[in-house]
Design a protein around this motif. Structure first.
Motif, PDB file in Angstrom:
ATOM      1  N   LEU A 203       0.837  -1.195   0.000  1.00 37.42           N
ATOM      2  CA  LEU A 203       0.000   0.000   0.000  1.00 37.42           C
ATOM      3  C   LEU A 203       0.871   1.244   0.000  1.00 37.42           C
ATOM      4  CD1 LEU A 203      -2.639  -1.122   2.647  1.00 37.42           C
ATOM      5  CD2 LEU A 203      -2.819  -1.221   0.157  1.00 37.42           C
ATOM      6  N   ALA A 204       0.594   2.134  -0.937  1.00 33.83           N
ATOM      7  CA  ALA A 204       1.355   3.374  -1.088  1.00 33.83           C
ATOM      8  C   ALA A 204       0.399   4.564  -1.028  1.00 33.83           C
ATOM      9  CB  ALA A 204       2.119   3.351  -2.409  1.00 33.83           C
ATOM     10  N   THR A 205       0.958   5.754  -1.019  1.00 32.99           N
ATOM     11  CA  THR A 205       0.138   6.958  -0.830  1.00 32.99           C
ATOM     12  C   THR A 205      -0.538   7.460  -2.092  1.00 32.99           C
ATOM     13  OG1 THR A 205       2.111   8.307  -1.084  1.00 32.99           O
ATOM     14  CG2 THR A 205       1.445   7.760   1.161  1.00 32.99           C
ATOM     15  N   ASN A 206       0.052   7.235  -3.265  1.00 36.38           N
ATOM     16  CA  ASN A 206      -0.527   7.759  -4.512  1.00 36.38           C
ATOM     17  C   ASN A 206      -0.036   6.934  -5.701  1.00 36.38           C
ATOM     18  OD1 ASN A 206       2.097   8.832  -5.326  1.00 36.38           O
ATOM     19  ND2 ASN A 206       1.739  10.451  -3.835  1.00 36.38           N
ATOM     20  N   ALA A 207      -0.574   7.241  -6.888  1.00 35.85           N
ATOM     21  CA  ALA A 207      -0.258   6.459  -8.091  1.00 35.85           C
ATOM     22  C   ALA A 207       1.220   6.540  -8.470  1.00 35.85           C
ATOM     23  CB  ALA A 207      -1.131   6.914  -9.258  1.00 35.85           C
ATOM     24  N   VAL A 208       1.852   7.676  -8.230  1.00 40.03           N
ATOM     25  CA  VAL A 208       3.286   7.804  -8.516  1.00 40.03           C
ATOM     26  C   VAL A 208       4.076   6.837  -7.633  1.00 40.03           C
ATOM     27  CG1 VAL A 208       5.277   9.354  -8.412  1.00 40.03           C
ATOM     28  CG2 VAL A 208       3.116  10.175  -9.356  1.00 40.03           C
TER      29      VAL A 208
ATOM     30  N   VAL B 253       0.445  -3.802  -5.950  1.00 38.68           N
ATOM     31  CA  VAL B 253       0.809  -2.487  -5.412  1.00 38.68           C
ATOM     32  C   VAL B 253      -0.365  -1.559  -5.694  1.00 38.68           C
ATOM     33  CG1 VAL B 253       2.542  -0.668  -5.364  1.00 38.68           C
ATOM     34  CG2 VAL B 253       3.214  -2.976  -6.042  1.00 38.68           C
ATOM     35  N   THR B 254      -0.903  -0.964  -4.656  1.00 38.08           N
ATOM     36  CA  THR B 254      -2.064  -0.094  -4.789  1.00 38.08           C
ATOM     37  C   THR B 254      -1.967   1.031  -3.770  1.00 38.08           C
ATOM     38  OG1 THR B 254      -4.496  -0.071  -4.935  1.00 38.08           O
ATOM     39  CG2 THR B 254      -3.523  -1.480  -3.234  1.00 38.08           C
ATOM     40  N   THR B 255      -2.976   1.865  -3.742  1.00 37.49           N
ATOM     41  CA  THR B 255      -2.976   2.981  -2.795  1.00 37.49           C
ATOM     42  C   THR B 255      -3.912   2.677  -1.625  1.00 37.49           C
ATOM     43  OG1 THR B 255      -4.799   4.150  -3.864  1.00 37.49           O
ATOM     44  CG2 THR B 255      -2.555   4.643  -4.655  1.00 37.49           C
ATOM     45  N   TYR B 256      -3.684   3.368  -0.526  1.00 33.35           N
ATOM     46  CA  TYR B 256      -4.577   3.265   0.618  1.00 33.35           C
ATOM     47  C   TYR B 256      -5.999   3.612   0.191  1.00 33.35           C
ATOM     48  CZ  TYR B 256      -0.399   3.148   3.554  1.00 33.35           C
ATOM     49  OH  TYR B 256       0.795   2.807   4.136  1.00 33.35           O
TER      50      TYR B 256
END
Length: 158
Positions: free
Chosen positions: A40-45, A84-87
């Motif tokens: 989980l990451a914060t944004n698409a970048v 890999v996706t965003t919160y």
């Protein structure tokens, strides 16, 4: 990732400054357990950066590293892989496209070997996400998390 006296990997929190290798630690942990990983990451970048880091630092094949963002809805083939996706993508409670709904159901129903959470200091839903995906899975928080002391205590009791 914390390793106990018996050498077993356990959940943990990695706190390192920028550029010190948190991504490499996360990718290494995912490779070591050899099970599906939800990152989980914060944004698409950040999603793109994490997908690149998995390609760079592991031998996981490209078709096993998938991005799930509003613009990219990839699925891996087979029994294991990395998503890999965003919160926001996993926490969103509104109406989704049919394709997105299928992917989020796959994410919710899969047994994850590792839940990798990047930059959790900016996410207030850390505990909620752990409960959503089940505290029985190993998780690795990269960076400081305001609520991780609570998470760690809760995790030890389950």
């Amino acid at each position: 990732m914390v390793v106990d006296i018996s050498g077993r990997a356990r959940s943990g929190i990695i706190v390192l400054p920028c550029g010190a290798g948190k991504s490499l630690v996360g990718v290494s942990a995912a490779c070591r357990i050899k099970k599906s990983c939800l990152c989980l990451a914060t944004n698409a970048v950040s999603v793109d950066q994490w997908a690149f880091q998995f390609s760079l630092w592991s031998d996981i094949s490209q078709d096993q590293i998938c991005r799930f963002t509003s613009d990219s809805k990839e699925r891996f083939k087979g029994n294991a892989g990395v998503v890999v996706t965003t919160y926001n993508m996993v926490a969103f409670g509104g109406k989704r496209s049919e394709e997105s709904e299928k992917i989020i159901e796959e994410i919710r129903n899969r047994e994850w070997g590792l839940l990798l959470m990047d930059e959790v200091i900016v996410q207030r839903a850390c505990c909620q996400l752990l409960y959503t995906f089940g505290l029985k899975y190993m998780f690795l928080c990269l960076g400081p998390c305001r609520s991780c002391s609570y998470v760690s205590e809760s995790y030890q009791h389950h």
